[in-house]
Design a protein around this motif. Sequence first.
Motif, PDB file in Angstrom:
ATOM      1  N   ALA B  85      38.262  22.238  42.684  1.00  0.00           N
ATOM      2  CA  ALA B  85      37.515  22.958  41.655  1.00  0.00           C
ATOM      3  C   ALA B  85      38.101  22.624  40.291  1.00  0.00           C
ATOM      4  O   ALA B  85      39.292  22.347  40.173  1.00  0.00           O
ATOM      5  CB  ALA B  85      37.584  24.453  41.895  1.00  0.00           C
ATOM      6  N   ALA B  86      37.241  22.626  39.279  1.00  0.00           N
ATOM      7  CA  ALA B  86      37.695  22.281  37.940  1.00  0.00           C
ATOM      8  C   ALA B  86      37.298  23.367  36.955  1.00  0.00           C
ATOM      9  O   ALA B  86      36.219  23.941  37.044  1.00  0.00           O
ATOM     10  CB  ALA B  86      37.118  20.945  37.508  1.00  0.00           C
ATOM     11  N   ILE B  87      38.213  23.652  36.036  1.00  0.00           N
ATOM     12  CA  ILE B  87      37.930  24.586  34.949  1.00  0.00           C
ATOM     13  C   ILE B  87      38.026  23.792  33.664  1.00  0.00           C
ATOM     14  O   ILE B  87      39.045  23.155  33.407  1.00  0.00           O
ATOM     15  CB  ILE B  87      38.961  25.718  34.905  1.00  0.00           C
ATOM     16  CG1 ILE B  87      38.935  26.492  36.213  1.00  0.00           C
ATOM     17  CG2 ILE B  87      38.714  26.619  33.730  1.00  0.00           C
ATOM     18  CD1 ILE B  87      40.145  27.345  36.397  1.00  0.00           C
ATOM     19  N   TYR B  88      36.964  23.813  32.883  1.00  0.00           N
ATOM     20  CA  TYR B  88      36.956  22.974  31.696  1.00  0.00           C
ATOM     21  C   TYR B  88      37.294  23.775  30.460  1.00  0.00           C
ATOM     22  O   TYR B  88      37.209  24.995  30.436  1.00  0.00           O
ATOM     23  CB  TYR B  88      35.603  22.281  31.541  1.00  0.00           C
ATOM     24  CG  TYR B  88      35.345  21.309  32.649  1.00  0.00           C
ATOM     25  CD1 TYR B  88      35.986  20.075  32.662  1.00  0.00           C
ATOM     26  CD2 TYR B  88      34.506  21.634  33.703  1.00  0.00           C
ATOM     27  CE1 TYR B  88      35.776  19.189  33.690  1.00  0.00           C
ATOM     28  CE2 TYR B  88      34.281  20.752  34.739  1.00  0.00           C
ATOM     29  CZ  TYR B  88      34.920  19.525  34.729  1.00  0.00           C
ATOM     30  OH  TYR B  88      34.727  18.646  35.742  1.00  0.00           O
ATOM     31  N   GLN B  89      37.653  23.016  29.430  1.00  0.00           N
ATOM     32  CA  GLN B  89      38.043  23.568  28.137  1.00  0.00           C
ATOM     33  C   GLN B  89      36.983  24.537  27.620  1.00  0.00           C
ATOM     34  O   GLN B  89      37.258  25.651  27.231  1.00  0.00           O
ATOM     35  CB  GLN B  89      38.204  22.398  27.176  1.00  0.00           C
ATOM     36  CG  GLN B  89      38.552  22.756  25.780  1.00  0.00           C
ATOM     37  CD  GLN B  89      38.709  21.484  24.968  1.00  0.00           C
ATOM     38  OE1 GLN B  89      38.705  20.379  25.509  1.00  0.00           O
ATOM     39  NE2 GLN B  89      38.850  21.624  23.676  1.00  0.00           N
ATOM     40  N   HIS B  90      35.738  24.066  27.619  1.00  0.00           N
ATOM     41  CA  HIS B  90      34.650  24.946  27.240  1.00  0.00           C
ATOM     42  C   HIS B  90      34.017  25.362  28.550  1.00  0.00           C
ATOM     43  O   HIS B  90      33.335  24.587  29.193  1.00  0.00           O
ATOM     44  CB  HIS B  90      33.644  24.231  26.360  1.00  0.00           C
ATOM     45  CG  HIS B  90      34.289  23.666  25.138  1.00  0.00           C
ATOM     46  ND1 HIS B  90      34.752  24.471  24.136  1.00  0.00           N
ATOM     47  CD2 HIS B  90      34.591  22.409  24.793  1.00  0.00           C
ATOM     48  CE1 HIS B  90      35.302  23.715  23.214  1.00  0.00           C
ATOM     49  NE2 HIS B  90      35.225  22.461  23.589  1.00  0.00           N
ATOM     50  N   ALA B  91      34.312  26.588  28.938  1.00  0.00           N
ATOM     51  CA  ALA B  91      33.904  27.056  30.250  1.00  0.00           C
ATOM     52  C   ALA B  91      32.443  26.719  30.493  1.00  0.00           C
ATOM     53  O   ALA B  91      31.580  27.033  29.684  1.00  0.00           O
ATOM     54  CB  ALA B  91      34.134  28.557  30.330  1.00  0.00           C
ATOM     55  N   ALA B  92      32.175  26.050  31.609  1.00  0.00           N
ATOM     56  CA  ALA B  92      30.825  25.566  31.890  1.00  0.00           C
ATOM     57  C   ALA B  92      30.027  26.634  32.606  1.00  0.00           C
ATOM     58  O   ALA B  92      29.574  26.446  33.714  1.00  0.00           O
ATOM     59  CB  ALA B  92      30.898  24.302  32.733  1.00  0.00           C
ATOM     60  N   SER B  93      29.868  27.775  31.964  1.00  0.00           N
ATOM     61  CA  SER B  93      29.211  28.863  32.666  1.00  0.00           C
ATOM     62  C   SER B  93      27.787  29.054  32.165  1.00  0.00           C
ATOM     63  O   SER B  93      27.351  28.407  31.225  1.00  0.00           O
ATOM     64  CB  SER B  93      30.015  30.135  32.481  1.00  0.00           C
ATOM     65  OG  SER B  93      30.411  30.256  31.145  1.00  0.00           O
ATOM     66  N   TYR B  94      27.074  29.961  32.824  1.00  0.00           N
ATOM     67  CA  TYR B  94      25.708  30.287  32.423  1.00  0.00           C
ATOM     68  C   TYR B  94      25.761  31.566  31.614  1.00  0.00           C
ATOM     69  O   TYR B  94      25.952  32.648  32.181  1.00  0.00           O
ATOM     70  CB  TYR B  94      24.827  30.449  33.657  1.00  0.00           C
ATOM     71  CG  TYR B  94      24.870  29.231  34.544  1.00  0.00           C
ATOM     72  CD1 TYR B  94      24.043  28.145  34.271  1.00  0.00           C
ATOM     73  CD2 TYR B  94      25.756  29.151  35.605  1.00  0.00           C
ATOM     74  CE1 TYR B  94      24.102  27.004  35.052  1.00  0.00           C
ATOM     75  CE2 TYR B  94      25.809  28.015  36.394  1.00  0.00           C
ATOM     76  CZ  TYR B  94      24.984  26.939  36.113  1.00  0.00           C
ATOM     77  OH  TYR B  94      25.046  25.818  36.880  1.00  0.00           O
ATOM     78  N   PRO B  95      25.631  31.483  30.301  1.00  0.00           N
ATOM     79  CA  PRO B  95      25.901  32.650  29.455  1.00  0.00           C
ATOM     80  C   PRO B  95      24.958  33.825  29.724  1.00  0.00           C
ATOM     81  O   PRO B  95      25.353  34.960  29.533  1.00  0.00           O
ATOM     82  CB  PRO B  95      25.707  32.113  28.035  1.00  0.00           C
ATOM     83  CG  PRO B  95      24.999  30.823  28.171  1.00  0.00           C
ATOM     84  CD  PRO B  95      25.306  30.292  29.523  1.00  0.00           C
ATOM     85  N   ASP B  96      23.739  33.567  30.179  1.00  0.00           N
ATOM     86  CA  ASP B  96      22.799  34.672  30.342  1.00  0.00           C
ATOM     87  C   ASP B  96      22.863  35.313  31.725  1.00  0.00           C
ATOM     88  O   ASP B  96      22.194  36.308  31.972  1.00  0.00           O
ATOM     89  CB  ASP B  96      21.370  34.205  30.053  1.00  0.00           C
ATOM     90  CG  ASP B  96      21.223  33.804  28.602  1.00  0.00           C
ATOM     91  OD1 ASP B  96      21.801  34.511  27.755  1.00  0.00           O
ATOM     92  OD2 ASP B  96      20.568  32.787  28.319  1.00  0.00           O
ATOM     93  N   LEU B  97      23.658  34.726  32.610  1.00  0.00           N
ATOM     94  CA  LEU B  97      23.792  35.325  33.941  1.00  0.00           C
ATOM     95  C   LEU B  97      25.032  36.225  33.968  1.00  0.00           C
ATOM     96  O   LEU B  97      25.900  36.127  33.118  1.00  0.00           O
ATOM     97  CB  LEU B  97      23.922  34.229  35.005  1.00  0.00           C
ATOM     98  CG  LEU B  97      22.724  33.290  35.157  1.00  0.00           C
ATOM     99  CD1 LEU B  97      22.935  32.352  36.329  1.00  0.00           C
ATOM    100  CD2 LEU B  97      21.433  34.061  35.329  1.00  0.00           C
ATOM    101  N   SER B  98      25.084  37.088  34.959  1.00  0.00           N
ATOM    102  CA  SER B  98      26.197  38.026  35.039  1.00  0.00           C
ATOM    103  C   SER B  98      27.455  37.337  35.552  1.00  0.00           C
ATOM    104  O   SER B  98      27.406  36.207  36.031  1.00  0.00           O
ATOM    105  CB  SER B  98      25.837  39.188  35.964  1.00  0.00           C
ATOM    106  OG  SER B  98      25.933  38.766  37.308  1.00  0.00           O
TER     107      SER B  98
END
Lengths: 349, 499
Positions: B85-98
Amino acid sequence: MSQKTEKRQSLFSRIMNPKYIMVYATVIIFLIIYAYGAIRYGKIGFTTLRTFVNFFTDNAYYGISAVGMTMVLITGGIDLSVASVASLTGMLIAYGYERMGISPVITMLFSILVGIGLGALMGSAIHYLNVPPFITTLTGNFLARGICSLISRESISINHPLIDALAGFKITLYHMVDGEWVKIKPITKIDLTVIIFIVMIILGTIVLQHTRFGRNVYAIGGSESSAKLMGLPVGKTKVAVYAINGFCSALAGIAYVLVVKSGWNMALQGGELEVISSAVIGGTLLTGGVGYMIGTMFGVLLKSVIPAIINFNGTLSSWWGKIATGALLLLFIVIQRAVVSYTGKKKAN
Amino acid sequence: MPGSEYILEMNGITKIFPGVKALDNVHFNLKAGEIHALVGENGAGKSTFIKTLTGVHQPDGGEIILNGEKVVMTDPITAQERGIAAIYQHAASYPDLSVAENIFIGHEFKIGPFIDWPKMNREAKKLLDSIDANLSPTASVGSLTVGQQQLVEIAKALSMNAKILIMDEPTASLSQREAEDLYTIARRLRDQGVGIILISHRFEDIFGLADRVTVFRDAQYIGTWKLEEVDQPFLVHHMVGREITQLFPKKETVVGEELLKLEHLTRTGFYRDINMTVRSGEIVGLTGLVGAGRTEVMESVFGVTKPDSGRIIFRGEEVKDQTPTQMMARGLGMLPENRQKEGLLLAWSINHNISLSVLNKCQDGIFINRGKEYELSNKMKELLAIKAPNTDTHTGALSGGNQQKVVVAKQLAAEPQVIILDEPTKGVDVGSKAAIYEIMSDLASQGLGILMISSELPEVINMSDRIYVMSEGKVTKEFTDTKSLTQDDILHAAMPQSK
């Protein structure tokens, strides 16, 4: 290793800049299709100057509109209202003269103001109210079409000397034979609409390439948030671009009137997609930041040359034109993606 | 498994992009329960290397051995299934999801075809608790701070039973305290047997966390050492390939007239009663935890937002209701924090980027004068020693350090008197850092006033003539003598007092 770094790139490497690839692709595909037509149908007149001029004449009104559309697309926006605004222009001129007796000079000027006003209004909604361009201009499309149908739901033909004169204004081309100027055979004439089209392409090129306003247009399409932080007038520029596009729509409407000499509420339906696809085929990126007027011009020409081939063939259904245009559009979008991802990869390293 | 103490071995990895060798026969190995730092300058090949491990790129040569078994990472899904698993500098998340949706995206709990919301939220809460993250599973990720988003990313990695965790510049956007929290979590995961690959430009991260360190340079493998065997100059030397004699080249300057003065500046909810001065020839540091209101103050100075009360005096004149364009015309420059994204148009040439905000200086009537434009950009290129064949080169093709220089050049082209730099070295490799410090020193010695917002305490201490520390929207301390200052002094002033 060169001892001295050049002040600028050499002319050759500037011409070979990857950002022009799309324009070159458009020109080359145009030339290939043209060459095909010349070989197959050269004997029956495909290579005459008249056929070539007709490529401009056939879609001049779409071309005029595509000038404004190219600017809108470069900012990263889109305008779905252009065909309806053009149709409204035709209706204003037709209804104004035939039913109310207003001179076409006044209605033409009035409809240009309407075009600019509607464009500025939509641009303001897009920028200041943050409504997506797609929705805003779709609304504008319904609005203009609605007003058009409100005025009249039947086709009104225009019989006015000025319209006839403008429509009849043609420049006949001559060439020199044995020291004498004679008309080119077959007789080749350039319409007023073609002149407007070419003048608009030239004006558009100057504005985009040689003014601060043009640079701002590209900057906004490249990255709107950067442009804002750099202190560029983002709002004013965007509103101006949609207003210019409104002007082009109205001008395209006038050009269309000169062709059909009538106003109809259902005129040019779906025309906005013709205009958008011409710009895209000409190398304008739908994501913004990239696009050239000269590419758009060839995009429009490509859309004329395909039906011409089908015409010359004589046995093919004209629907093949739609299929060919669709295939072409797909091809161009694939090329665009390839170019974008290739330059992206080069950057990554 | 017989033979190997490593859970991951990558041998002789080579990756070729059209025209460029991005990785040239590099090696890397990882034990269970260790933190292995991977360092190198921007463009050394770290990111490409990680992408071959996570299946984004397929290597053109070499082998990946996972738990003693040779594997081919065909795509990111395969890598995930194998516990990477990788965690990136700019978290690659979905901002509108919980938060819960983000954690379990792709492997949601389901009852038949339907999502089992109660279970998902429950499990998410459990995972978050296990890393001491006090977050609601139903909060939308966009409303979280960057630090919190990274915790969500870690929880996501744990939810997939990751055995190998890649952290790519995890602390770049974090404040000191958030970084400390992240260290604690990373150590705990290591102790639970997770192998962690840490990519970072910050030596604090490397020396605070890592057990071993591997250096890449110019797509090549340079070496792997135990952390006890190395010190900072040794690493810098191997990363850069040359000695950097002076990381902080601070020049003595003559401090002159007051250029910028803030009096009781207040914007409710963001900052209050700010008093500050910047004089000519001075580098003023402005530090504090992320969220202390530093950037917000400067945005008001630059005219992006309006203060509720107080006065801004710029070059002896009170300024009010100014736009950024007007402030730039008055002689204020600002380098935004996210420079590469917001300070540059990467698809544009150096020339066009530099001239963009000062095109009024390159005009004949309404037309752009290309000659004047090139004259300006060539002058700037020379002044800042931007490494590129010519000013028609795309900024996207430049190294990170040279991109920074173009951003600075843009600002200098407007001939400012005061420059505000927001986190000038964030995410920048050590070679470029030294270059940026040198530019700052040069500008100050030419009589400009420089205000540097920074969370990097070493640079704040070593580069500033004076330091303001902000906490919870207020200036809590001004240090006028920076010579004997320690990081603890600053941290003490930066900590919120209300707790």
